[in-house]
Design a protein around this motif. Structure first.
Motif, mmCIF file in Angstrom:
data_model
loop_
_atom_site.group_PDB
_atom_site.id
_atom_site.type_symbol
_atom_site.label_atom_id
_atom_site.label_comp_id
_atom_site.label_asym_id
_atom_site.label_seq_id
_atom_site.Cartn_x
_atom_site.Cartn_y
_atom_site.Cartn_z
ATOM 1 N N GLY A 264 -2.475 -1.176 7.241
ATOM 2 C CA GLY A 264 -3.375 -0.253 6.572
ATOM 3 C C GLY A 264 -3.947 -0.734 5.256
ATOM 4 O O GLY A 264 -4.607 0.035 4.549
ATOM 5 N N PRO B 233 -3.022 0.870 1.166
ATOM 6 C CA PRO B 233 -3.658 2.172 1.436
ATOM 7 C C PRO B 233 -3.648 3.105 0.240
ATOM 8 O O PRO B 233 -4.630 3.808 -0.010
ATOM 9 N N ARG C 124 -6.703 2.815 -2.287
ATOM 10 C CA ARG C 124 -8.099 3.010 -1.881
ATOM 11 C C ARG C 124 -8.848 3.825 -2.926
ATOM 12 O O ARG C 124 -8.359 4.829 -3.429
#
Length: 212
Positions: A22, A194, A197
């Motif tokens: 991810g 992740p 982000r």
């Protein structure tokens, strides 16, 4: 580099692992090389001559340091890319040249440095640290001129391999390097996890070109 980011060569198996976990690619960069046997002396000389329409194309010396620092301060916010390509601000010490750290610039009649490239020399290899052009003079070939001047000068001194790099979104320097004979041989991806982000990342590593 921020601890949550990692820079990985594009053919590294870790890229697939990070993607599967991810992680997100937030920027792309590249490296390129040209050798003394691969340069076109006439093309490089022509680039230098075009640069001379705007000022004196020559090596940077101690007398130019104030002007180099002014250009550096004025362009700090302009470098594209992420942690893999960000330019570290010059100090008086890091702006000073030496036999292993060479600077080539375009200096106008008022002593202003309009463009400059710094190159680190290690034996027979020279690596561009950064290239930058004053905002009001971009698009005129000045970045190409100073890089061409550095290659021509160092080839005469026996340097055989030249390395450079930059951000993938900097189309101007990619075109400039192509004209100088550089061929891209490495691509790098900057990943954030992740949880990172959408954050704004503050780059910290050098090796960049800004000639647009």
């Amino acid at each position: 580099m921020q601890p949550e980011q990692t820079v990985v060569k594009s053919d590294d198996p870790r890229c697939a692992e990070l993607d599967a976990a991810g992680w997100v690619v937030v920027s792309r960069s590249w490296a390129a090389q040209v050798t003394a046997s691969g340069i076109d002396v006439d093309a490089l000389s022509g680039a230098v001559e075009r640069g001379r329409q705007h000022g004196d194309v020559r090596e940077i010396g101690d007398a130019d340091l104030d002007a180099v620092l002014l250009l550096d301060v004025a362009t700090l916010a302009d470098y594209p890319g992420g942690v893999a390509t960000q330019h570290r601000p010059l100090t008086r010490a890091t702006a000073r040249v030496s036999p292993t750290r060479r600077g080539f610039g375009i200096v106008d009649g008022d002593g202003r440095v309009l463009a400059v490239t710094y190159v680190d020399v290690d034996g027979g290899t020279a690596e561009t640290e950064f290239t930058v052009v004053a905002a009001e003079h971009r698009g005129l070939g000045l970045g190409t001129a100073v890089k061409a001047a550095s290659i021509l000068a160092l080839v005469r001194e026996g340097v055989g391999v030249f390395r450079t790099g930059g951000a993938a979104e900097n189309a101007a320097i990619i075109r400039s390097n192509h004209r100088l004979g550089y061929l891209v041989d490495e691509e790098w991806l900057t990943f954030s996890p992740p949880s990172a982000r959408g954050r704004r990342h503050q780059p910290t590593r050098a090796r960049a070109d800004l000639t647009r």
